[in-house]
Scaffold this motif. Sequence first.
Motif, PDB file in Angstrom:
ATOM      1  N   UNK A   1       0.830  -1.212   0.000  1.00 12.31           N
ATOM      2  CA  UNK A   1       0.000   0.000   0.000  1.00 12.31           C
ATOM      3  C   UNK A   1       0.858   1.254   0.000  1.00 12.31           C
ATOM      4  N   UNK A   2       2.030   1.199   0.637  1.00  8.35           N
ATOM      5  CA  UNK A   2       2.943   2.343   0.626  1.00  8.35           C
ATOM      6  C   UNK A   2       3.374   2.694  -0.791  1.00  8.35           C
ATOM      7  N   UNK A   3       3.429   1.689  -1.668  1.00  7.61           N
ATOM      8  CA  UNK A   3       3.894   1.913  -3.035  1.00  7.61           C
ATOM      9  C   UNK A   3       2.751   2.086  -4.020  1.00  7.61           C
ATOM     10  N   UNK A   4       1.545   2.219  -3.496  1.00  5.42           N
ATOM     11  CA  UNK A   4       0.382   2.539  -4.320  1.00  5.42           C
ATOM     12  C   UNK A   4      -0.102   3.942  -3.988  1.00  5.42           C
ATOM     13  N   UNK A   5       0.855   4.831  -3.744  1.00  7.21           N
ATOM     14  CA  UNK A   5       0.523   6.200  -3.357  1.00  7.21           C
ATOM     15  C   UNK A   5      -0.373   6.840  -4.410  1.00  7.21           C
ATOM     16  N   UNK A   6      -1.224   7.727  -3.940  1.00  7.26           N
ATOM     17  CA  UNK A   6      -2.200   8.325  -4.850  1.00  7.26           C
ATOM     18  C   UNK A   6      -3.456   7.484  -4.836  1.00  7.26           C
ATOM     19  N   UNK A   7      -4.219   7.580  -5.845  1.00 10.26           N
ATOM     20  CA  UNK A   7      -5.407   6.758  -5.879  1.00 10.26           C
ATOM     21  C   UNK A   7      -6.260   7.110  -7.063  1.00 10.26           C
ATOM     22  N   UNK A   8      -7.278   6.316  -7.289  1.00 13.21           N
ATOM     23  CA  UNK A   8      -7.580   5.057  -6.597  1.00 13.21           C
ATOM     24  C   UNK A   8      -6.721   3.903  -7.090  1.00 13.21           C
ATOM     25  N   UNK A   9      -6.893   2.731  -6.457  1.00  9.43           N
ATOM     26  CA  UNK A   9      -6.166   1.531  -6.866  1.00  9.43           C
ATOM     27  C   UNK A   9      -7.126   0.356  -6.815  1.00  9.43           C
ATOM     28  N   UNK A  10      -6.649  -0.802  -7.291  1.00  9.44           N
ATOM     29  CA  UNK A  10      -7.515  -1.975  -7.322  1.00  9.44           C
ATOM     30  C   UNK A  10      -6.747  -3.216  -6.927  1.00  9.44           C
ATOM     31  N   UNK A  11      -7.481  -4.198  -6.413  1.00  9.16           N
ATOM     32  CA  UNK A  11      -6.917  -5.517  -6.141  1.00  9.16           C
ATOM     33  C   UNK A  11      -7.795  -6.537  -6.852  1.00  9.16           C
TER      34      UNK A  11
ATOM     35  N   UNK B   1      -9.568 -17.677  -1.677  1.00 15.51           N
ATOM     36  CA  UNK B   1      -8.772 -17.440  -0.467  1.00 15.51           C
ATOM     37  C   UNK B   1      -7.344 -17.956  -0.534  1.00 15.51           C
ATOM     38  N   UNK B   2      -7.043 -18.905  -1.438  1.00 17.93           N
ATOM     39  CA  UNK B   2      -5.710 -19.492  -1.493  1.00 17.93           C
ATOM     40  C   UNK B   2      -4.880 -18.980  -2.676  1.00 17.93           C
ATOM     41  N   UNK B   3      -5.492 -18.190  -3.535  1.00 17.81           N
ATOM     42  CA  UNK B   3      -4.806 -17.751  -4.745  1.00 17.81           C
ATOM     43  C   UNK B   3      -4.086 -16.419  -4.563  1.00 17.81           C
ATOM     44  N   UNK B   4      -3.063 -16.152  -5.392  1.00 23.02           N
ATOM     45  CA  UNK B   4      -2.349 -14.874  -5.322  1.00 23.02           C
ATOM     46  C   UNK B   4      -3.261 -13.712  -5.683  1.00 23.02           C
ATOM     47  N   UNK B   5      -2.961 -12.547  -5.143  1.00 21.32           N
ATOM     48  CA  UNK B   5      -3.755 -11.342  -5.402  1.00 21.32           C
ATOM     49  C   UNK B   5      -2.903 -10.307  -6.119  1.00 21.32           C
TER      50      UNK B   5
ATOM     51  N   UNK C   1      -2.757   0.020 -16.843  1.00 19.55           N
ATOM     52  CA  UNK C   1      -1.647   0.658 -17.547  1.00 19.55           C
ATOM     53  C   UNK C   1      -0.523   1.102 -16.613  1.00 19.55           C
ATOM     54  N   UNK C   2      -0.614   0.808 -15.347  1.00 19.50           N
ATOM     55  CA  UNK C   2       0.385   1.263 -14.371  1.00 19.50           C
ATOM     56  C   UNK C   2       1.759   0.690 -14.689  1.00 19.50           C
ATOM     57  N   UNK C   3       2.809   1.473 -14.416  1.00 24.80           N
ATOM     58  CA  UNK C   3       4.175   1.017 -14.689  1.00 24.80           C
ATOM     59  C   UNK C   3       4.639  -0.029 -13.685  1.00 24.80           C
ATOM     60  N   UNK C   4       3.955  -0.139 -12.561  1.00 25.62           N
ATOM     61  CA  UNK C   4       4.332  -1.127 -11.550  1.00 25.62           C
ATOM     62  C   UNK C   4       3.094  -1.823 -11.003  1.00 25.62           C
ATOM     63  N   UNK C   5       3.286  -3.044 -10.557  1.00 29.43           N
ATOM     64  CA  UNK C   5       2.203  -3.778  -9.911  1.00 29.43           C
ATOM     65  C   UNK C   5       2.804  -4.744  -8.898  1.00 29.43           C
ATOM     66  N   UNK C   6       1.940  -5.293  -8.038  1.00 33.19           N
ATOM     67  CA  UNK C   6       2.409  -6.117  -6.924  1.00 33.19           C
ATOM     68  C   UNK C   6       1.526  -7.350  -6.782  1.00 33.19           C
ATOM     69  N   UNK C   7       2.149  -8.467  -6.478  1.00 33.05           N
ATOM     70  CA  UNK C   7       1.421  -9.706  -6.213  1.00 33.05           C
ATOM     71  C   UNK C   7       1.682 -10.082  -4.758  1.00 33.05           C
ATOM     72  N   UNK C   8       0.605 -10.310  -4.030  1.00 28.52           N
ATOM     73  CA  UNK C   8       0.710 -10.641  -2.615  1.00 28.52           C
ATOM     74  C   UNK C   8       0.066 -11.999  -2.379  1.00 28.52           C
ATOM     75  N   UNK C   9       0.843 -12.907  -1.794  1.00 30.58           N
ATOM     76  CA  UNK C   9       0.320 -14.241  -1.494  1.00 30.58           C
ATOM     77  C   UNK C   9      -0.515 -14.178  -0.214  1.00 30.58           C
ATOM     78  N   UNK C  10      -1.639 -14.900  -0.173  1.00 28.98           N
ATOM     79  CA  UNK C  10      -2.502 -14.852   1.017  1.00 28.98           C
ATOM     80  C   UNK C  10      -1.989 -15.752   2.141  1.00 28.98           C
TER      81      UNK C  10
END
Length: 368
Positions: free
Chosen positions: A330-340, A345-349, A356-365
């Motif tokens: 969340x610290x690296x999604x400064x600004x807004x809005x954003x989406x997940x 429940x067991x799959x990556x998010x 079109x964002x230059x960066x994205x993040x995958x978080x394992x649950x």
Amino acid sequence: MKQLRAAMKAVSGAIESRNTIPVLSNVLITCDGRRLFLTGTDLDLMIETTVEAQKARGISVTVGAKLLEDIAKKLPAEALATMVLDGNQLVVSAGRARFRLPTLPVADFPILTAPEWLHEFECPASVWTQMIDRVGFAMASEEARYYLNGIYLHQTPAGLLGAAATDGHRLAVFRTDMPDGGEGLTSIILGRKAVGLVAKLLDDLKPGDDGVSPEVEFATDGKKARFDFGTVTLTTKLIDGQYPDYTRVIPIGTDKRCEFTPSILREAVDRVIVVTTEKTRLVKAVFGGELLQLESVSPENGRGTEELAVAHEGGELTIGFNGSYLLAVLDHLAGGPAEVLMTDPAGPTLWRQDEQATSFYVLMPMRV
């Protein structure tokens, strides 16, 4: 003296505080008549920098880096320093201050030789800074999977310059246009220490009078890499290993999407994990309709809950996250809005500002 301070600050980054090889605690000083060249190394990386000199001749010596840096810090910034090699001692003078420093043979000082570079290109310092900021936090720090202890620099299938970092629990990816000369870039892994030093050297670069970010020259042959910042050059060995295909963990075909404001969600997560301990940073998130329910529970400290307004599409989903990892994303999604984007429940998010964002993040649950 101000120039010497800056130079010693730069090269000292390459020098470890404790060394089993004495000469690795030293800085190599040479000259060409008008400039002093200072070099520091730890055998895996090397930093070289230059200092303008009024008169420079006949000096080639290695001297304790920390000692010389401490002396430079203590002397007045505007003082004019003089260095004279007297036998096996380096005499450093400034005003009425005089120091005689022990030296070690120049022949014992190891140099990382420059290979024939396969790829060379220039990229604005601001882009390098953004790249390291967006993905550096996800680097691993472990002995078993050493190849994860850095940033994976590569050319994406779309021909972009890509950077990725993961510790197995989270993935950070950054992409930008490939600079001229970078086409066909050999995939490399920049080690954690090199990444940190590059970030510090980038911080010291100032935009030009026109406000334009200065260019940083980059070169690699697949085994070494070089960053040229102008008066400072960093050369580093690369991690020798096979980086995993990170694209395999990027979720596709997701059927649940939640739009939120990163700063608001971050504050809520930060509040509810107050009750957790370092070992139990679990945050349970219940996505459904127009509300996101957050909950953290600790046997010792009780329970923390909070609800916030979101825009959720798809069926209700209950999923768990490591609170610390979620805050970092969340610290690296400064600004807004954003989406997940999520599936189960067991799959990556997948977390991003938009498609079109230059960066994205995958978080394992985590298991709830």
